[in-house]
Write an enzyme that holds these catalytic residues in place. Structure first.
Site, PDB file in Angstrom:
ATOM      1  N   GLU A 255       0.812  -1.207   0.000  1.00 42.68           N
ATOM      2  CA  GLU A 255       0.000   0.000   0.000  1.00 42.68           C
ATOM      3  C   GLU A 255       0.857   1.273   0.000  1.00 42.68           C
ATOM      4  OE1 GLU A 255      -3.377   0.441  -0.295  1.00 42.68           O
ATOM      5  OE2 GLU A 255      -2.814   2.561  -0.297  1.00 42.68           O
ATOM      6  N   THR A 299      -5.828   1.450  -5.595  1.00 42.47           N
ATOM      7  CA  THR A 299      -5.426   0.047  -5.412  1.00 42.47           C
ATOM      8  C   THR A 299      -6.107  -0.864  -6.441  1.00 42.47           C
ATOM      9  OG1 THR A 299      -5.390   0.457  -3.043  1.00 42.47           O
ATOM     10  CG2 THR A 299      -5.167  -1.824  -3.749  1.00 42.47           C
ATOM     11  N   HIS A 414      -1.611   3.288   4.674  1.00 42.29           N
ATOM     12  CA  HIS A 414      -2.582   4.005   3.839  1.00 42.29           C
ATOM     13  C   HIS A 414      -2.793   5.393   4.423  1.00 42.29           C
ATOM     14  CE1 HIS A 414      -6.357   5.122   1.921  1.00 42.29           C
ATOM     15  NE2 HIS A 414      -6.196   4.120   1.075  1.00 42.29           N
ATOM     16  N   ASP A 474       1.558  -0.211  -4.853  1.00 41.15           N
ATOM     17  CA  ASP A 474       0.328  -0.120  -5.652  1.00 41.15           C
ATOM     18  C   ASP A 474       0.154   1.237  -6.339  1.00 41.15           C
ATOM     19  OD1 ASP A 474      -0.362   1.253  -3.317  1.00 41.15           O
ATOM     20  OD2 ASP A 474      -2.326   0.282  -3.088  1.00 41.15           O
ATOM     21  N   HIS A 475       0.549   2.316  -5.664  1.00 37.56           N
ATOM     22  CA  HIS A 475       0.406   3.672  -6.235  1.00 37.56           C
ATOM     23  C   HIS A 475       1.112   4.635  -5.301  1.00 37.56           C
ATOM     24  CE1 HIS A 475      -2.615   4.104  -3.106  1.00 37.56           C
ATOM     25  NE2 HIS A 475      -3.189   3.005  -3.557  1.00 37.56           N
TER      26      HIS A 475
END
Ligand code: GP9
Ligand code: MN
Length: 634
Positions: A255, A299, A414, A474-475
């Protein structure tokens, strides 16, 4: 006075107001007690109270479009439909912990599943949901011909004006609570919480209609055009082809992890000590120029891109807008080779519509929040903390039939990057003065610890030796709003040039016996599907893949971003700003130099969108047969 009262009574004003109040109260109470919507603050509670009003006034108000003779019947029918929507969702939710959507209604398999047990699922309280309706019917019967619902034009206009006003207020409050709620559509529970159940269904209807029209006009020849393009881009596979044949695959979605934290030291301390070691391990391939391609679907976009080698959509999340499409995702391809597939994630299963989308992607199992022991003590932010998540996942993965293709989606690192337990804090925050950036390092450090324990546990469980691990970010976790703080961290000004390169996420492919090294090729998540399939020795000549094998000898160094930006080994093209940079000199150059890159990105993204919007992969088998036939004839 009495006369006036009688007149109002006969006009049906009381009846109308009473019905609105009843339905409003019923909707609010049902939302509050039949669904778990996780009301987080007073504002959300206010929104929840307000949401039903606008749509109730609007829909019940529609009865005034009917002739006076039919109006009461129309009114009661509308009231019935709205009550039924509430009732059906309440029953459905009890079983699926989710709300009804049109795509789900169309996949009526779900309802067949429910059919047999519907009786058991219905309780006494569900009957209570009809008491108000019955009362109104009785009222209408008693007042009989005297009830005409003939309100003054002025009153009817006032009803619609109030509906509009209350919907506008609702929408702006919702938007303030959750920016981009409508375009991102991450979670149905969130939509229902902030828009209300009736508006949610309207929204769902509009979204469905939009995707259906795109689909209706698509033809198989469009797929041939796309195949023509993607086949021309494929590189030749080299010595790594089949290097992990028959092995299990464990993808770990990390994450919000950006590549700049790798080997970064904060006050002399490593932020990701485990990953730093893994990167240098002799059995690891570390890709140091690897980017994410995600858009609003965050995600879920990364999952989509990784499993399909197709891009996410320019707006919205493909997981929610096109979950009914036909895909040819990795779980399905490997399923045909005897693989079992599963996703592990400690959040509720409807988030990002995963429960529905995973079926379309061909996953056999989805272990979500309800399969884990989640308590307030072992969760933070969105759900289960990473360490207990991995711990509880070990017995589940041990139980899977081998070989398996699995993805573990971490959660703790996150936004807004919070840890609630002292023992989870393993590093001091940074001190840029920007809380988000400062805390980012702490949750990253926590996730790294979770990964380390997972790796050890996999070894102890005997799962390590036959498995290939793919760790990827993921990003981004830190958005451009934090450029000022980020420039302090990076020790340089953040121009679009640096901003684009901050979209780098780590990628480490690790397997015992794998010939590891640092790979400098420029690539992105879109390349993972062909890379993984080739490592497993699986050829997919007819598949539509926009990525290329990262380990192929002759691959082109390129990463295309969802916003049209492009990075190669030589250039950085910032799409939104339309600026071209030379990578080596780090200086702006003529935009004409980047023009071919810009055009390539636009072409590729629009072809990929065509595949998704047109649901073109449903023609894949048809086209494959035609291609085979053509080559046989030659
Ligand atoms: C939710 C998690 C986070 O289940 O995957 O989603 P994100 O906000 O990063 O897209
Ligand atoms: Mn994410």
């Amino acid at each position: 006075m009495n006369e006036r009262f009688n007149k109002m009574f006969r006009s049906g004003l009381f009846f109308f107001v009473a019905a609105v109040l009843l339905l409003w109260a019923k909707t609010y109470l049902t939302l509050k007690y039949s669904f778990s919507l996780d009301i987080e603050n007073t504002m959300q509670e206010i929104i929840l109270i307000l949401t039903p009003l606008g749509s109730i006034l609007f829909f019940l108000g529609l009865s005034f479009l009917f002739s006076k003779k039919r109006r009461v019947k129309a009114f009661l029918t509308l009231y019935f439909i709205m009550s039924f929507v509430l009732f059906a969702n309440a029953v459905y939710y009890r079983f699926f912990s989710d709300f009804i959507t049109i795509p789900v209604l169309m996949q009526y398999k779900n309802f067949l599943e429910l059919g047999g047990s519907a009786k058991e699922l219905m309780g006494f309280t569900d009957l209570l949901l009809w008491v108000d309706f019955i009362a109104l019917v009785v009222w209408a019967k008693i007042q009989k011909n005297h009830l005409v619902l003939a309100l003054k034009k002025r009153t009817v206009t006032a009803i619609f004006a109030t509906a509009l006003l209350s919907m506008t207020i609702n929408l702006s409050l919702a938007e303030a609570e959750r920016p981009e709620l409508l375009t991102r559509t991450f979670d149905r529970a969130m939509l229902v919480k902030l828009l209300g159940i009736y508006n949610f269904h309207v929204y769902d209807g509009v979204m469905t209609a939009k995707t259906q029209t795109h689909r209706a006009f698509a033809e198989s020849s469009e797929l041939s055009e796309v195949q023509h393009y993607t086949n021309a881009e494929k590189g030749k596979s080299d010595k790594y082809f089949g290097a992990a044949e028959g092995k299990n695959v464990v993808l770990v979605s990390m994450e919000s992890l950006q590549n700049f934290v790798i080997d970064y030291k904060l006050n002399g301390q490593e932020v990701t000590p485990f990953l730093n070691d893994l990167v240098k391990d002799e059995n690891s391939l570390y890709f140091s120029n690897f980017y994410h391609n995600t858009g609003q679907g965050k995600t879920s976009d990364s999952e989509f891109i990784v499993d399909n080698s197709l891009y996410g959509l320019p707006r919205g999340a493909v997981f929610t807008t096109n979950s009914g499409n036909e895909y040819n995702a990795t779980p399905e391809i490997l399923g045909e080779k005897g693989y079992t597939s599963a996703v592990f994630h400690g959040n509720n299963d409807s988030f990002w519509n995963r429960d529905v989308m995973y079926k379309s992607l061909g996953y056999d199992h989805f272990f979500s929040e309800k399969d884990y022991n989640v308590t307030p003590e072992n969760s933070v932010n969105y759900g289960l903390k990473d360490i207990p998540f991995f711990e509880q996942s070990i017995p589940k993965i041990k139980n899977l039939e081998e070989p398996y293709y699995t993805r573990f989606i971490t959660l703790t690192h996150h936004y807004p990057f919070v840890l609630n337990d002292k023992e989870d804090i393993m590093i001091e925050p940074a001190n840029t003065g920007d809380g988000t950036v400062d805390r980012y390092f702490q949750t990253a450090r926590y996730m790294d610890e979770a990964l380390k324990q997972f790796f050890q546990d996999m070894k102890e469980a005997g799962e390590y030796k036959d498995t290939i691990f793919v760790f990827y970010g993921d990003h981004y976790g830190i958005s451009t709003n934090h450029n000022k703080a980020m420039s302090k961290i990076m020790g340089e000004e953040i121009r679009p040039f640096e901003e684009k390169q901050l979209q780098q996420v780590p990628l480490i492919i690790h397997a015992p016996g794998l010939d590891g090294k640092e790979m400098k090729t420029v690539g992105s998540q879109i390349d993972l599907k062909p890379t993984i399939l080739h490592l497993l020795g699986v050829e997919t000549p007819n598949d539509v893949q926009f990525g290329t094998d990262l380990l192929a000898e002759d691959r082109k160094d390129i990463a295309i971003f969802r916003d049209g930006s492009v990075i190669t080994d030589e250039y950085v093209y910032a799409g939104k700003e339309n600026i071209c940079y030379d990578k080596q000199t780090e200086k702006e150059i003529k935009t004409s130099v980047c023009k071919p890159l810009k055009e390539k990105a636009q072409k590729e993204l629009s072809l990929s969108d065509k595949v998704v919007y047109g649901d073109l992969l449903r023609f894949l088998d048809e086209n494959a047969k035609a291609i085979e036939q053509q080559s046989a004839e030659k």
